[in-house]
Design a protein around this motif. Structure first.
Motif, PDB file in Angstrom:
ATOM      1  N   LEU A 149      -6.422   3.084 -19.285  1.00 31.61           N
ATOM      2  CA  LEU A 149      -6.708   1.975 -18.368  1.00 31.61           C
ATOM      3  C   LEU A 149      -5.494   1.635 -17.524  1.00 31.61           C
ATOM      4  O   LEU A 149      -5.612   1.310 -16.335  1.00 31.61           O
ATOM      5  CB  LEU A 149      -7.190   0.753 -19.155  1.00 31.61           C
ATOM      6  N   ALA A 150      -4.303   1.722 -18.131  1.00 34.58           N
ATOM      7  CA  ALA A 150      -3.081   1.465 -17.356  1.00 34.58           C
ATOM      8  C   ALA A 150      -2.906   2.499 -16.255  1.00 34.58           C
ATOM      9  O   ALA A 150      -2.477   2.174 -15.137  1.00 34.58           O
ATOM     10  CB  ALA A 150      -1.869   1.462 -18.280  1.00 34.58           C
ATOM     11  N   LEU A 151      -3.256   3.756 -16.531  1.00 35.29           N
ATOM     12  CA  LEU A 151      -3.162   4.803 -15.509  1.00 35.29           C
ATOM     13  C   LEU A 151      -4.049   4.496 -14.315  1.00 35.29           C
ATOM     14  O   LEU A 151      -3.671   4.756 -13.167  1.00 35.29           O
ATOM     15  CB  LEU A 151      -3.541   6.160 -16.107  1.00 35.29           C
ATOM     16  N   ILE A 152      -5.230   3.947 -14.584  1.00 37.13           N
ATOM     17  CA  ILE A 152      -6.128   3.582 -13.488  1.00 37.13           C
ATOM     18  C   ILE A 152      -5.500   2.489 -12.631  1.00 37.13           C
ATOM     19  O   ILE A 152      -5.500   2.571 -11.399  1.00 37.13           O
ATOM     20  CB  ILE A 152      -7.497   3.148 -14.048  1.00 37.13           C
ATOM     21  N   GLY A 153      -4.959   1.473 -13.295  1.00 38.49           N
ATOM     22  CA  GLY A 153      -4.291   0.406 -12.548  1.00 38.49           C
ATOM     23  C   GLY A 153      -3.116   0.920 -11.733  1.00 38.49           C
ATOM     24  O   GLY A 153      -2.932   0.538 -10.570  1.00 38.49           O
ATOM     25  N   GLU A 154      -2.337   1.823 -12.330  1.00 32.39           N
ATOM     26  CA  GLU A 154      -1.203   2.404 -11.610  1.00 32.39           C
ATOM     27  C   GLU A 154      -1.673   3.238 -10.426  1.00 32.39           C
ATOM     28  O   GLU A 154      -1.054   3.223  -9.351  1.00 32.39           O
ATOM     29  CB  GLU A 154      -0.371   3.264 -12.565  1.00 32.39           C
ATOM     30  N   ALA A 155      -2.775   3.981 -10.607  1.00 33.75           N
ATOM     31  CA  ALA A 155      -3.299   4.804  -9.520  1.00 33.75           C
ATOM     32  C   ALA A 155      -3.792   3.935  -8.366  1.00 33.75           C
ATOM     33  O   ALA A 155      -3.576   4.257  -7.186  1.00 33.75           O
ATOM     34  CB  ALA A 155      -4.429   5.698 -10.033  1.00 33.75           C
ATOM     35  N   GLU A 156      -4.452   2.834  -8.700  1.00 36.65           N
ATOM     36  CA  GLU A 156      -4.927   1.919  -7.651  1.00 36.65           C
ATOM     37  C   GLU A 156      -3.746   1.315  -6.895  1.00 36.65           C
ATOM     38  O   GLU A 156      -3.766   1.230  -5.660  1.00 36.65           O
ATOM     39  CB  GLU A 156      -5.804   0.830  -8.269  1.00 36.65           C
ATOM     40  N   ALA A 157      -2.714   0.907  -7.634  1.00 35.39           N
ATOM     41  CA  ALA A 157      -1.536   0.319  -6.989  1.00 35.39           C
ATOM     42  C   ALA A 157      -0.827   1.348  -6.116  1.00 35.39           C
ATOM     43  O   ALA A 157      -0.396   1.035  -4.990  1.00 35.39           O
ATOM     44  CB  ALA A 157      -0.582  -0.234  -8.048  1.00 35.39           C
ATOM     45  N   HIS A 158      -0.711   2.565  -6.610  1.00 35.31           N
ATOM     46  CA  HIS A 158      -0.070   3.634  -5.837  1.00 35.31           C
ATOM     47  C   HIS A 158      -0.842   3.907  -4.540  1.00 35.31           C
ATOM     48  O   HIS A 158      -0.233   4.061  -3.476  1.00 35.31           O
ATOM     49  CB  HIS A 158       0.010   4.912  -6.674  1.00 35.31           C
ATOM     50  N   ALA A 159      -2.166   3.946  -4.655  1.00 37.38           N
ATOM     51  CA  ALA A 159      -2.992   4.200  -3.465  1.00 37.38           C
ATOM     52  C   ALA A 159      -2.798   3.105  -2.423  1.00 37.38           C
ATOM     53  O   ALA A 159      -2.722   3.385  -1.218  1.00 37.38           O
ATOM     54  CB  ALA A 159      -4.457   4.311  -3.873  1.00 37.38           C
ATOM     55  N   GLN A 160      -2.687   1.870  -2.878  1.00 37.64           N
ATOM     56  CA  GLN A 160      -2.476   0.758  -1.935  1.00 37.64           C
ATOM     57  C   GLN A 160      -1.090   0.827  -1.310  1.00 37.64           C
ATOM     58  O   GLN A 160      -0.946   0.657  -0.095  1.00 37.64           O
ATOM     59  CB  GLN A 160      -2.683  -0.578  -2.650  1.00 37.64           C
ATOM     60  N   ARG A 161      -0.073   1.091  -2.130  1.00 40.88           N
ATOM     61  CA  ARG A 161       1.292   1.170  -1.595  1.00 40.88           C
ATOM     62  C   ARG A 161       1.446   2.287  -0.579  1.00 40.88           C
ATOM     63  O   ARG A 161       2.121   2.133   0.438  1.00 40.88           O
ATOM     64  CB  ARG A 161       2.303   1.397  -2.734  1.00 40.88           C
TER      65      ARG A 161
END
Length: 199
Positions: A71-83
């Motif tokens: 689940l943390a990987l998903i959150g990190e992926a979403e944040a990376h995509a936004q950045r």
């Protein structure tokens, strides 16, 4: 008054979980015993009980930590995509790459997740299953956003399961140092998605 935990307590737990996951993958959860896990850890069963009261407790901690990691990987992926201002399709592709990179280093934990969740008690099993459902729901959102012209309420579950079918069983055949790397396989999965779902 309870004795304070040693600074290395969590580190030792991590080591136990890694070795227990290997035991479960090699022997199966039902066949692996606390004696087997203790032997793999190079310690006594009594010492192992200092950290975990049962092999079921080890399994739950293993799956609890692993599903939180996914689940943390998903959150990190979403944040990376936004950045990085990624397109929705590139965001999905990045998520696939991140998950396969995790699977490469967590194969025995993933074996436990897909094979051994059923051995948990009811409350613990439901917690882990709900996290798995959350992972699936997140992938569905990524796929729906990446291919809005092809993904519909009628086919989104099938398409998400198709993707998981491609990546979730790599531990059965994809070996580090083999003819295809996890990173190489991620690129094949991305290409298949684009060929099959791009407008």
């Amino acid at each position: 008054m309870a004795r304070p935990k040693s600074p290395t307590h969590d580190l030792k737990r991590d080591e136990i979980l890694n070795l227990a996951a290997q035991c479960f993958a090699n022997r199966s959860f039902p066949a692996a015993s606390m004696n087997d896990i203790a032997a793999a850890c190079g310690t006594s069963k009594a010492r192992l009980y200092h950290y975990y009261e049962s092999k079921e407790a080890i399994l739950f901690d293993l799956l609890d930590r692993y599903t939180q990691r996914l689940l943390a990987l998903i959150g990190e992926a979403e944040a990376h995509a936004q950045r990085q201002n990624l397109s929705e399709r590139d965001a999905l592709h990045a998520l696939v790459r991140v998950f396969l990179a995790e699977y490469e280093t967590s194969a025995t934990r993933h074996v436990a997740l897909v094979s051994d969740t059923k051995f948990l008690g009811d409350v613990q099993r439901e917690l882990i299953l709900n996290r798995q459902r959350d992972v699936v729901a997140a992938f569905t959102r990524f796929i729906r956003r990446a291919y809005p012209d092809r993904v519909t309420p009628a086919n989104q579950t099938a398409l998400t399961m198709m993707l998981f079918g491609m990546i979730n069983w790599t531990f059965t055949w994809l070996r580090p140092g083999g003819p295809m790397s996890y990173a190489g396989f991620a690129e094949e999965v991305v290409a298949v998605l684009d060929r099959g779902l791009a407008g």
